[in-house]
Design an enzyme around this catalytic site. Structure first.
Site, PDB file in Angstrom:
ATOM      1  N   ASP A  50       0.821  -1.210   0.000  1.00 51.38           N
ATOM      2  CA  ASP A  50       0.000   0.000   0.000  1.00 51.38           C
ATOM      3  C   ASP A  50       0.850   1.253   0.000  1.00 51.38           C
ATOM      4  O   ASP A  50       2.037   1.228   0.364  1.00 51.38           O
ATOM      5  CB  ASP A  50      -0.916   0.016   1.233  1.00 51.38           C
ATOM      6  N   GLU A  77      -0.037  -1.062   5.764  1.00 48.78           N
ATOM      7  CA  GLU A  77       0.978  -0.608   6.726  1.00 48.78           C
ATOM      8  C   GLU A  77       0.735   0.836   7.111  1.00 48.78           C
ATOM      9  O   GLU A  77       0.918   1.222   8.256  1.00 48.78           O
ATOM     10  CB  GLU A  77       2.382  -0.765   6.121  1.00 48.78           C
TER      11      GLU A  77
END
Ligand SMILES: *[C@@H]1O[C@H](CO)[C@@H](O)[C@H](O)[C@H]1NC(C)=O
Ligand SMILES: *[C@@H]1O[C@H](CO)[C@@H](O)[C@H](O)[C@H]1NC(C)=O
Ligand SMILES: *[C@@H]1O[C@H](CO)[C@@H](O)[C@H](O)[C@H]1NC(C)=O
Ligand SMILES: *[C@@H]1O[C@H](CO)[C@@H](O)[C@H](O)[C@H]1NC(C)=O
Ligand SMILES: *[C@@H]1O[C@H](CO)[C@@H](O)[C@H](O)[C@H]1NC(C)=O
Ligand SMILES: *[C@@H]1O[C@H](CO)[C@@H](O)[C@H](O)[C@H]1NC(C)=O
Ligand SMILES: [Zn+2]
Length: 570
Positions: free
Chosen positions: A167, A237
């Site tokens: 991400d 994350e």
């Protein structure tokens, strides 16, 4: 500096292996003298000497393979940059409020995760050899766990784990005009060797470097000889890894059991350029703790033409004032790895702040504490931070505010704790509550308790995201640490980085948290280090995130070597 004992990493490793051999009398005498010398010269200083800085020689790669290609072939380098650019062009943004993947539908049909599905397809087509050797498992919809466990490696051999995340931080549409190139263009400017785009530095560079290194190794018929290799790529994350890395860690724990991983390397530290003085690699071996305190004050409302002397907003302002007036004390714990990183810079980076260098030279912790406290870049390595980040309250000009809320974000110093932080906050809340006769209610992991009762209203303190400081990973003397250190020195001694071959290594600390916080039960060897050359103004999380070709290649070169080295030298 005469007090540094240079260690050649190769020799150190040989020594580790030869532990059982008898140490000769001569060596024992020298060692004893060194210890006496060390004790004599350090007892007067309150500040421990660097253990690591300047201690390592280059570690000869266990498998040199394509290292020259990586460092020297311009066309090859451009092809790697293009592979990263391709990954940047797939916007895998994750928002704080993005729900977890909907497991009842295919990922490609989930509006929040469609792009992750595109990234998976892209990785599979870009790294076909990796996808043919590794078993690829999707964890919790969008998480990726890749496993390479050749048959000849015993079942119970502890795997080596490499981590990154898929991400990226969302880009703020209101900033679009401030980007030199659109955030997901993956534009590479050859003249300045700059690759633009969200994820270029955090952390698709690392993800692509892992896969590219393995693609090269597999193409050359390399395979692990002792340890399985695992790759773990979470998908959120940037909002704490709550659905991504947490699920992968749980999955690994169920499959392999506690303390079953040899060691892991995730994103984190990089290698800094010290100008004429060389390079410093800083693998991160500690992480601060975390705590959000969401403090709400409920009071009686009423018409604002006949107000009490203090409204809830006024009272909570007093609390905010007290919080900021009572910051956490700086406290340099002698085992704080940042002490090594800062000391190493103070000694070898001539552009470093004079007062910090003087603090180290004085040997006095008090003097050093004052010096680091004056530099924002270093202050929070050594103390708990607090930031009042959110305030909400009041709805109308003629109505007294019945409720006001503040959020205080804290990053906990490594020798402090969640408890100590909470006690600090509650002490100040109590001071205000006593003054205005207010109750205090504490809500912690869905447990509520009343700490104090009062007549004029109620403070509700909700604790969110509490996390103790991470266990400190081993450094000097540990096999994996020494391999990492020697690999850093070897990488940055390459002529690719010019003729300046002084390479220092020192452990450091992050003030933020990484996905590794879910892996504490799996290994004590947790290192946060991408190997890449740090880029000035890489702008992670903001406008014009970028990296350089040089940084990408340095990351790849480090990863390529560390895979072979961990397999061979452990
Ligand atoms: C997915 O990618 C498209 C462009 O390909 C983009 O417009 C969209 O915002 C992305 N979605 C997310 C959640 O990032
Ligand atoms: C980064 O910036 C500093 C000063 O701002 C400079 O001394 C250093 O050389 C720069 N590093 C690189 C790699 O350009
Ligand atoms: C943290 O370390 C400092 C310096 O070593 C020490 O004075 C302090 O008591 C420590 N705090 C805790 C909570 O252990
Ligand atoms: C902090 O720890 C002490 C001692 O263990 C305990 O008595 C106290 O209740 C704790 N405080 C909080 C706020 O958790
Ligand atoms: C309440 O706290 C206790 C220990 O302090 C803990 O065991 C329990 O799980 C908590 N309850 C909830 C609902 O989280
Ligand atoms: C390194 O040194 C060699 C000769 O010693 C020189 O030809 C070359 O230009 C130098 N390279 C750099 C990047 O300074
Ligand atoms: Zn990251």
């Amino acid at each position: 500096m005469s007090r540094y004992i240079p260690i050649n990493a190769q020799d150190a490793l040989d020594k580790l292996k030869a532990k059982k051999k008898q140490i000769s009398i001569g060596l024992a005498t020298i060692a004893a003298l060194l210890i006496l010398f060390f004790v004599f010269f350090t007892k007067s200083s309150e500040i421990p000497e660097c253990q690591d800085c300047k201690s390592y020689g280059p570690l000869k790669p266990a498998y040199k393979g394509s290292l020259d290609l990586i460092f020297e072939n311009k066309d090859y380098q451009l092809s790697v940059i293009e592979k990263l650019a391709g990954a940047i062009r797939i916007p895998t943004q994750i928002y704080d409020e993005t729900p977890p993947p909907d497991l009842s539908i295919p990922l490609k049909d989930d509006p929040n995760y469609k792009n992750f599905s595109l990234l998976h397809t892209y990785l599979e087509s870009t790294f076909p050899l990796v996808y043919s050797k590794f078993i690829v498992e999707k964890i919790n919809g969008a998480g990726l766990l890749l496993t390479w466990h050749p048959k000849h490696i015993p079942k119970d051999s502890k795997p080596f784990l490499l981590m990154a995340h898929q991400d990226v931080v969302p880009f703020d549409p209101s900033t679009v005009s401030r980007w030199t190139y659109p955030p997901f263009s993956g534009h590479y400017d050859k003249k300045t060797d700059t690759l633009y785009g969200r994820g270029s530095t955090d952390t698709k560079k690392l993800l692509i470097s892992h896969l590219e290194a393995l693609e090269l190794l597999i193409a050359a018929n390399w395979e692990p000889s002792k340890r399985p290799i695992l790759l773990s790529y979470g998908f959120d994350e940037e909002r704490g890894g709550i659905d991504g890395a947490s699920a992968i860690a749980k999955f690994i724990l169920e499959r392999y059991g506690p303390d079953s991983i040899y060691g892991l390397i995730d994103e984190g530290g990089e290698t800094g350029y010290l100008g004429d003085n060389g390079f410093i690699g800083s693998p991160v071996t500690a992480e601060k703790g975390y705590l959000d305190a969401i403090i709400t004050l409920n009071t009686k409302g009423g018409h604002s033409s006949i107000p009490p002397d203090h409204t809830s907003i006024g009272i909570i302002s007093e609390l905010n004032y007290l919080l900021e007036k009572n910051p956490y004390d700086p406290s340099i714990a002698v085992n704080n790895p940042a002490l090594e990183a800062v000391q190493c810079r103070a000694l070898y980076d001539k552009s470093f702040f004079g007062d910090v260098t003087k603090g180290f030279k004085s040997g006095r912790l008090g003097k050093l504490t004052n010096a680091v406290n004056n530099h924002l870049g270093y202050r929070y390595f050594f103390r708990t931070s607090q930031a009042i980040d959110i305030i909400k309250g009041g709805v109308k000009a003629n109505a007294l505010p019945e409720q006001v809320t503040v959020l205080v974000n804290n990053r906990i110093n490594i020798n402090s704790s969640v408890n100590e932080t909470l006690v600090h906050i509650l002490d100040l809340v109590s001071e205000v509550a006593d003054k205005y006769d207010l109750s205090i209610k504490l809500e912690r992991s869905s447990n509520a308790s009343e700490l104090k009762s009062g007549k004029n209203g109620e403070f509700v303190v909700v604790v969110r995201g509490e996390l103790e400081p991470a266990p400190i990973s081993p450094t000097a003397g540990d096999e994996m640490w020494e391999i990492i250190a020697g690999t850093i020195v070897n990488t940055y001694s390459s002529s690719f980085f010019g003729n300046n071959t002084e390479v220092y290594v020192a452990p450091s600390l992050t003030t933020g948290n990484t996905d590794t916080k879910y892996f504490w039960d799996l290994t004590k060897r947790i290192y946060r280090f991408s190997g890449s050359l740090h880029v000035n103004g890489s702008n992670a999380h903001t406008v014009d995130e970028k990296t350089t070709g040089k940084s990408i290649i340095s990351c790849l070169a480090f990863v390529y070597q560390i895979i072979g080295n961990i397999d061979k030298y452990t």
